[in-house]
Every structure is written in C-alpha cells, then in structure tokens.
Design a protein around this motif. Sequence first.
Motif, PDB file in Angstrom:
ATOM      1  N   ALA A  60       0.681  -1.429   0.073  1.00  0.00           N
ATOM      2  CA  ALA A  60      -0.018   0.288  -0.117  1.00  0.00           C
ATOM      3  C   ALA A  60       0.769   1.311   0.111  1.00  0.00           C
ATOM      4  O   ALA A  60       0.458   2.324  -0.596  1.00  0.00           O
ATOM      5  CB  ALA A  60      -0.971   0.122   1.427  1.00  0.00           C
ATOM      6  N   LEU A  61       2.095   1.343   0.748  1.00  0.00           N
ATOM      7  CA  LEU A  61       2.901   2.527   0.832  1.00  0.00           C
ATOM      8  C   LEU A  61       3.521   2.657  -0.269  1.00  0.00           C
ATOM      9  O   LEU A  61       4.396   3.930  -0.527  1.00  0.00           O
ATOM     10  CB  LEU A  61       3.824   2.292   2.058  1.00  0.00           C
ATOM     11  N   ILE A  62       3.729   1.654  -1.418  1.00  0.00           N
ATOM     12  CA  ILE A  62       4.233   2.163  -2.680  1.00  0.00           C
ATOM     13  C   ILE A  62       4.000   3.323  -3.188  1.00  0.00           C
ATOM     14  O   ILE A  62       4.845   3.927  -3.793  1.00  0.00           O
ATOM     15  CB  ILE A  62       4.238   0.738  -3.588  1.00  0.00           C
ATOM     16  N   LYS A  63       2.608   3.316  -3.175  1.00  0.00           N
ATOM     17  CA  LYS A  63       2.039   4.746  -3.811  1.00  0.00           C
ATOM     18  C   LYS A  63       2.069   5.974  -3.047  1.00  0.00           C
ATOM     19  O   LYS A  63       1.270   7.047  -3.405  1.00  0.00           O
ATOM     20  CB  LYS A  63       0.874   4.370  -4.614  1.00  0.00           C
ATOM     21  N   ALA A  64       2.338   5.812  -1.923  1.00  0.00           N
ATOM     22  CA  ALA A  64       2.575   6.834  -0.868  1.00  0.00           C
ATOM     23  C   ALA A  64       3.069   8.122  -1.302  1.00  0.00           C
ATOM     24  O   ALA A  64       4.030   8.137  -1.650  1.00  0.00           O
ATOM     25  CB  ALA A  64       3.060   6.636   0.586  1.00  0.00           C
ATOM     26  N   TRP A  65       2.214   9.202  -1.296  1.00  0.00           N
ATOM     27  CA  TRP A  65       2.910  10.622  -1.610  1.00  0.00           C
ATOM     28  C   TRP A  65       2.277  11.713  -0.888  1.00  0.00           C
ATOM     29  O   TRP A  65       0.960  11.715  -0.807  1.00  0.00           O
ATOM     30  CB  TRP A  65       2.604  10.570  -3.183  1.00  0.00           C
ATOM     31  N   PRO A  66       2.874  12.726  -0.416  1.00  0.00           N
ATOM     32  CA  PRO A  66       2.431  13.960   0.344  1.00  0.00           C
ATOM     33  C   PRO A  66       1.683  14.828  -0.692  1.00  0.00           C
ATOM     34  O   PRO A  66       2.525  15.088  -1.936  1.00  0.00           O
ATOM     35  CB  PRO A  66       3.654  14.612   0.765  1.00  0.00           C
ATOM     36  N   VAL A  67       0.621  15.077  -0.384  1.00  0.00           N
ATOM     37  CA  VAL A  67      -0.312  16.034  -1.291  1.00  0.00           C
ATOM     38  C   VAL A  67      -0.731  17.360  -0.682  1.00  0.00           C
ATOM     39  O   VAL A  67      -1.447  18.154  -1.704  1.00  0.00           O
ATOM     40  CB  VAL A  67      -1.580  15.084  -1.823  1.00  0.00           C
ATOM     41  N   ALA A  68      -0.645  17.337   0.683  1.00  0.00           N
ATOM     42  CA  ALA A  68      -0.880  18.909   1.133  1.00  0.00           C
ATOM     43  C   ALA A  68      -0.402  18.936   2.492  1.00  0.00           C
ATOM     44  O   ALA A  68       0.211  18.108   2.774  1.00  0.00           O
ATOM     45  CB  ALA A  68      -2.854  18.807   1.206  1.00  0.00           C
ATOM     46  N   GLY A  69      -0.438  20.206   2.844  1.00  0.00           N
ATOM     47  CA  GLY A  69       0.422  20.314   4.059  1.00  0.00           C
ATOM     48  C   GLY A  69       1.902  20.832   4.135  1.00  0.00           C
ATOM     49  O   GLY A  69       2.206  21.355   3.037  1.00  0.00           O
ATOM     50  N   ASP A  70       2.357  20.320   5.149  1.00  0.00           N
ATOM     51  CA  ASP A  70       3.905  20.807   5.075  1.00  0.00           C
ATOM     52  C   ASP A  70       4.615  19.869   4.458  1.00  0.00           C
ATOM     53  O   ASP A  70       4.696  18.766   4.697  1.00  0.00           O
ATOM     54  CB  ASP A  70       4.356  20.771   6.676  1.00  0.00           C
ATOM     55  N   GLU A  71       5.461  20.355   3.200  1.00  0.00           N
ATOM     56  CA  GLU A  71       5.975  19.361   2.513  1.00  0.00           C
ATOM     57  C   GLU A  71       7.301  18.729   2.972  1.00  0.00           C
ATOM     58  O   GLU A  71       7.583  17.755   2.634  1.00  0.00           O
ATOM     59  CB  GLU A  71       6.409  20.341   0.899  1.00  0.00           C
ATOM     60  N   ALA A  72       7.886  19.522   3.846  1.00  0.00           N
ATOM     61  CA  ALA A  72       9.050  18.884   4.633  1.00  0.00           C
ATOM     62  C   ALA A  72       8.558  17.569   5.339  1.00  0.00           C
ATOM     63  O   ALA A  72       9.381  16.541   5.369  1.00  0.00           O
ATOM     64  CB  ALA A  72       9.747  20.133   5.309  1.00  0.00           C
ATOM     65  N   VAL A  73       7.789  17.816   5.980  1.00  0.00           N
ATOM     66  CA  VAL A  73       6.871  16.700   6.837  1.00  0.00           C
ATOM     67  C   VAL A  73       6.698  15.492   5.789  1.00  0.00           C
ATOM     68  O   VAL A  73       7.121  14.300   6.148  1.00  0.00           O
ATOM     69  CB  VAL A  73       5.748  17.070   7.817  1.00  0.00           C
TER      70      VAL A  73
END
Length: 372
Positions: free
Chosen positions: A323-336
Amino acid sequence: MDSGLLSGAGVLNVPQAAKNIERIRDHVGSDLFRSIQPVINRFLRETGDPDMALNNLERFLSELHASGRLASDPDAIPVILPQLIILFGASRFLSAFCISHPDRSFNLLFGGDYLTNPAERITLASRLNDLLSAGMREDEVMKAFRIFRKGEMLRIGLRDILGKADLAETVGELSLLAEVCLQAAYERAEKVLRNRHGMPLVVHEDGTVEPAGFAVIAMGKLGGGELNFSSDIDLMYVYSADGETHGVPSDDGTMTNRISNHQFFIKLAEHISLSLGKTTEDGFVFRVDLRLRPEGQQGPLAQSLGGYEIYYESWGQTWERSALIKAWPVAGDEAVGRNFLERITPFVYRKYLDFGAIVEIRDMKQKINREV
C-alpha cells in the motif's frame, strides 16, 4: 423536427422527444430555434443517449429561461449547444449539476478557454479561493467546496467526453483537483484550530522550539496521480513530533486552551476529512478512506513521524508495504511529507525477503485473482 428525423438520430421514445422539442422551441423562441434545429439534429446522432440528451437539454434551457439568461445572451446558445448535447447524453451526474446551477454552468461553458487546456494548480487554487471568504460559516464553506468540485468535474468530464484530453491528462487533472481541495481544507482548518489553541510546538533536547508540521499523505490512486471520476481518496495524516500548543491569551493575559500536539492534529485530521467527505445536500467533495493507516479503523487518525516509524518497524505487514508504494504527500507541510517518505523507505523496500514474506505475497496475489 419530425418523427423520422428523431428516429434517424437514434431516439427511442419519439413521442416524448417530440414534446421536449416543442418545449425547447417555447424556451428559446421560434427564430432562435430555427437556427439551432440543425445543430440539435446533428449532435443527437453523436451523443450516447439521445433521449436523455433531449430531456436534459429541455430542463437546462427551462432553467435558463426562468432566470432570464436566455433573453440576455441568446447568441451564446448555438456556441455551447454541441457541448451540451454531447454532455447531456453521456453523464447524468454532470447533467444534474448543469441543471441545478444553470447560470454558473452557462458562464463556465461560454468562457473562452474553459475547455481548451488543462488547468494548472495555481489556477484551480485561485478559482476555489474566489468562492471562499474568511467570514463564511462552516456550512457555507462546505457548499463552496462542493460547487467548486462539481464545476471542475464538469470541465474535466467534458474535455474527456469531447476528446480534448487523453486518459493520462484526465486522471492527472482529477488528482490535481483533489490535491487543491485538500490543501485548501487543511489551510482553513489549521487556521481555525490555531486561533483556538495556539501554534503546536516542538521542544528539542537543546531547548530550541519550532512549530510542528503536518502533512496529508495520499495512497492508492491519488498517491499515484491516477484518480478517476468515481475514486475515493485514501489518506493518512502525519505530524512532525509530539509536544503542546502555545495556547491563546485569556482576558487576564495568561495562556489558555493548551492541548497536546496529538490532540491538535487529530482535530485537524477530523476537520479535513469532514470538510471533504461529509455528504450534504450538495453531495460530497471526495469520499475519504482512512482505513490504510496503522491499525486501520482502530488506529488514531494522525500520528507523529516517530510513531509511524516505530509501527512499521515493529508490526508492519506485507500488504502495508504494498500500500505504501504509492504513498505521496499531497497537502500540508512538504518537508514533513518528504521526511515521512524517507522514514518508510527501508520498510517498503527491504533488502532481503524471507520465506514468510514470499508466502504472504503469493497469498495476496491469489486473493486478488479470486476477487477480480
């Protein structure tokens, strides 16, 4: 338009279609109808469901007539009519939006380059911001989000139906739309909570203090940038570290309403999920699915970076790696968000696989095959 022309255009219920044609003539007037009748006949042949197209077109023009818009902009009808007929015979959802918001739909479709090119992130954010204001009640904010989403779905759907966008561009635009909505929901909710509880802070071992950050992590189709028209959005919420909010000054100058960072970010996660996922009279923005987080529905809505790292190192399962293979940050603090990806990488991409992991992968594949 006689019955032979209607039948030749693919209409099945000719008597009902004839009634719709007469009503359309009444709405637009005889002169305008004579000029658009050949357009109607031509594009009924090209739409997926001519009966539905005529029915929806009559309802849409009825609403425009009632609002007075037909009288003020009669020359626009021949311009947008081909798009309307194709749309009204292809999508009940988008047709319903046009009929319930006739003036807004009219403005969108008659806009110069509305359908020409895909919208960029800054353009989408600006359109949404134009519908929002600082003093809006929460129900008004939810309504604005939902109207914005439907308008953009209309644009993306029409570009798809009319062949102006290929599959990759369409799913990319749908994914970008979700990201813009998530970012706006995050910014509004974070501001409300900060005004109520103060800034969430992290105190380091050397005594330095910095604001705690928060990121929305997308999984599944949104994480892969391949959202479709009916997709829900799989999300996880992560914050930088535990601590406490600064609080807000009371009348006597003391700081009040302090809560833990964990409580603050749980409230933030709840607010974002509700803003976009709650079904109101205007529908929802996107269905939010949080079941891929650690411990599923039993787990906290938000965890710190350290909390996620400990969980995956200690209890992470093979399906969670997948499931985590496609994990990607899409909002909020980019550094986190980037920090989260760095921390889970050793878990997702193991150097070695033991026999137990191989068995789990085989079982997962067999389960997928049975369900397909």
